[in-house]
Design an enzyme around this catalytic site. Structure first.
Site, PDB file in Angstrom:
ATOM      1  N   ARG A  68     -13.380  15.138   7.968  1.00  0.00           N
ATOM      2  CA  ARG A  68     -14.220  15.429   6.803  1.00  0.00           C
ATOM      3  C   ARG A  68     -15.656  15.658   7.235  1.00  0.00           C
ATOM      4  NH1 ARG A  68     -12.135  10.151   4.032  1.00  0.00           N
ATOM      5  NH2 ARG A  68      -9.985  10.721   3.504  1.00  0.00           N
ATOM      6  N   HIS A 118     -13.162   2.404   0.317  1.00  0.00           N
ATOM      7  CA  HIS A 118     -13.037   1.363   1.357  1.00  0.00           C
ATOM      8  C   HIS A 118     -13.557   0.014   0.851  1.00  0.00           C
ATOM      9  CE1 HIS A 118     -13.359   4.736   4.632  1.00  0.00           C
ATOM     10  NE2 HIS A 118     -12.103   4.566   4.257  1.00  0.00           N
ATOM     11  N   GLY A 171     -11.497   7.957   8.525  1.00  0.00           N
ATOM     12  CA  GLY A 171     -12.424   7.993   7.402  1.00  0.00           C
ATOM     13  C   GLY A 171     -13.534   7.010   7.707  1.00  0.00           C
ATOM     14  N   LYS A 206       3.214   0.773   3.246  1.00  0.00           N
ATOM     15  CA  LYS A 206       2.836  -0.279   4.182  1.00  0.00           C
ATOM     16  C   LYS A 206       2.935  -1.614   3.452  1.00  0.00           C
ATOM     17  CE  LYS A 206      -0.500   2.692   6.592  1.00  0.00           C
ATOM     18  NZ  LYS A 206      -1.943   2.886   6.925  1.00  0.00           N
ATOM     19  N   GLY A 238     -15.384   1.513  14.892  1.00  0.00           N
ATOM     20  CA  GLY A 238     -16.437   0.500  14.910  1.00  0.00           C
ATOM     21  C   GLY A 238     -16.091  -0.698  15.769  1.00  0.00           C
ATOM     22  N   ASN A 270     -13.959  -0.678  18.378  1.00  0.00           N
ATOM     23  CA  ASN A 270     -13.531  -0.378  19.740  1.00  0.00           C
ATOM     24  C   ASN A 270     -14.440   0.548  20.537  1.00  0.00           C
ATOM     25  OD1 ASN A 270     -10.801  -1.745  19.832  1.00  0.00           O
ATOM     26  ND2 ASN A 270     -10.523  -0.465  18.015  1.00  0.00           N
ATOM     27  N   LEU A 329     -15.849   2.354  10.283  1.00  0.00           N
ATOM     28  CA  LEU A 329     -15.690   3.591  11.031  1.00  0.00           C
ATOM     29  C   LEU A 329     -14.253   3.738  11.525  1.00  0.00           C
ATOM     30  CD1 LEU A 329     -18.942   3.346  13.201  1.00  0.00           C
ATOM     31  CD2 LEU A 329     -18.672   4.278  10.887  1.00  0.00           C
ATOM     32  N   GLY A 333     -11.305   1.096  13.213  1.00  0.00           N
ATOM     33  CA  GLY A 333     -10.832   1.413  14.556  1.00  0.00           C
ATOM     34  C   GLY A 333     -11.925   1.853  15.505  1.00  0.00           C
ATOM     35  N   GLU A 384      -8.061  -5.765   5.372  1.00  0.00           N
ATOM     36  CA  GLU A 384      -7.967  -5.355   3.975  1.00  0.00           C
ATOM     37  C   GLU A 384      -6.786  -6.012   3.272  1.00  0.00           C
ATOM     38  OE1 GLU A 384      -9.211  -0.998   3.364  1.00  0.00           O
ATOM     39  OE2 GLU A 384      -8.667  -1.084   5.489  1.00  0.00           O
ATOM     40  N   ASN A 407       0.875  -1.169   0.000  1.00  0.00           N
ATOM     41  CA  ASN A 407       0.000   0.000   0.000  1.00  0.00           C
ATOM     42  C   ASN A 407       0.912   1.219   0.000  1.00  0.00           C
ATOM     43  OD1 ASN A 407      -1.778   2.082   0.433  1.00  0.00           O
ATOM     44  ND2 ASN A 407      -2.720   1.224   2.261  1.00  0.00           N
ATOM     45  N   ARG A 417      -2.610  -2.106  -3.522  1.00  0.00           N
ATOM     46  CA  ARG A 417      -3.818  -1.311  -3.314  1.00  0.00           C
ATOM     47  C   ARG A 417      -3.764  -0.101  -4.236  1.00  0.00           C
ATOM     48  NH1 ARG A 417      -5.011   3.391   0.839  1.00  0.00           N
ATOM     49  NH2 ARG A 417      -7.266   3.578   0.593  1.00  0.00           N
TER      50      ARG A 417
END
Length: 378
Positions: free
Chosen positions: A220, A161, A191, A15, A311, A313, A188, A309, A360, A8, A72
């Site tokens: 955003r 996503h 972004g 990454k 969603g 936690n 979630l 992250g 992902e 990525n 990606r």
């Protein structure tokens, strides 16, 4: 077993993750590429660092077990609607899509170019963030503007996503006895995006032509009256670049309360901070609207899956965003929600509510292997 390297490539970072089937072998990130004082001057040097790190673990890029590299790529436009074996022609077409993703596609292409030079003998596959959403029907993907203008400039809903939504929706369907399960995915993080998935096919998603549309995000704005842009220019004297920065980098949770980290916002909520409370209320209200809208789009819903992250936690976000939806069969069990685990809805509820960690990189590796297998006639 066959190994796949997933890359990525961002504007200043690379990454990577090396997988053998579902087994994680190695991962990491090379940052500050090309920055002043950085020991990594460019992406070629960054991938050399990746190669050296893997070699130090006995997992070098020259290993015969490495069968492919998956990349990606953020934007495939309408040209690329599935993972694609990279050729010179494919690279040229990705270059043509740069106007749709000027911050991302050039960096993705740089990673592809360098990786192809390092291993020209190896199949390399582009996996597009937009591809999973290519099944959205025209009623959901078309904006109500002059269609000649829209067609000429490529104005339509693309969604993003996609690899996360593909992976999580498939995992969510496994929680049911119905292979044709209908799933709402809520990805979630800083972004954020939602998708409505019917029997494995995306039929609507919250992000639009760009990642700005939809849910409230870290910085955003999400959904906005488009005339606000005109008002900011005319009455506020703001340039287009200033408005761009405002909506993408200074809005969302940051603009509402000064914090884009949901953990910090939740802590401030618990302390009674009114700005944080408003920000959390706006964030969860928007989520609840999308859940209701996608319930209507799908007709019936089997699973609502939280990921990313936030969603995965934030019990507070999960509880608040689904509050008041009991009439739709959507409820959250308070104890399960706080305790964690996969299923956080009560037994016997109409709609399963689940927390599913996204992966992902695994999805990119899976799609890469599928392309290589098809290419080799397997």
């Amino acid at each position: 077993m066959s190994r796949v390297l997933v890359l990525n490539s961002g504007s200043s970072s690379v990454k990577y993750r090396l997988l053998s089937g579902a087994e994680h072998l190695a991962s990491g990130v090379v940052e500050r590429i090309g920055e002043l004082g950085s020991p990594v001057p460019d992406h070629r040097a960054a991938l050399k660092v990746v190669a050296d790190l893997l070699a130090a673990e006995g997992l070098g890029l020259d290993s015969p077990e490495l069968v492919a590299i998956g990349h990606r790529v953020v934007h495939g436009g309408t040209t690329f609607t599935e993972p694609t074996l990279i050729t010179d022609g494919v690279v040229r077409k990705i270059e043509e899509l740069i106007p749709l993703a000027p911050l991302h596609n050039p960096a993705n292409l740089t990673g592809i170019e360098v990786a192809r030079r390092l291993r020209p003998d190896l199949p390399q596959v582009a996996v597009f963030d937009t591809a999973f959403h290519a099944t959205i029907p025209p009623a959901a993907s078309t904006y109500a503007i002059d269609q000649a203008v829209a067609e000429r400039l490529g104005v339509r809903r693309y969604g993003f996503h996609g690899t996360s939504h593909a992976y999580v929706s498939r995992q969510a369907a496994l929680l049911t006895d119905r292979p044709e399960a209908n799933v709402i995915v809520l990805h979630l993080g800083n972004g954020a995006s939602a998708s409505a998935v019917a029997a494995g096919r995306c039929v609507d998603t919250s992000m639009g032509m760009t990642p700005l549309e939809g849910l409230v995000m870290g910085t955003r704005s999400g959904d906005l009256d488009p005339a606000i842009v005109l008002y900011l220019a005319r009455a506020g004297g703001m340039s287009l670049d200033e408005i761009d920065v405002l909506l993408n980098r200074r809005s969302g949770m940051l603009g509402l309360c000064g914090d884009n980290d949901l953990r910090a916002v939740a802590e401030r909520v618990s302390e009674g901070d009114p700005d944080a409370e408003l920000a959390m209320s706006v964030y969860c209200h928007r989520l609840r609207k999308y859940v209701g809208a996608y319930y209507a789009v799908l007709g019936t819903v089997d699973v609502i899956a939280f990921t990313g992250g936030v969603g995965e936690n934030s019990a507070l976000v999960r509880e608040r965003s689904l509050a008041g939806l009991g009439a739709l069969g959507i409820t959250v069990d308070p104890a399960r929600n706080v305790r964690g685990g996969t299923i956080i809805s009560p037994d016997g509820g109409g709609v399963r509510v689940a927390v599913i960690p996204t992966d992902e990189e695994f999805e990119i590796a899976r799609q890469t292997l599928l392309v290589v297998s098809r290419t080799n006639g397997g």
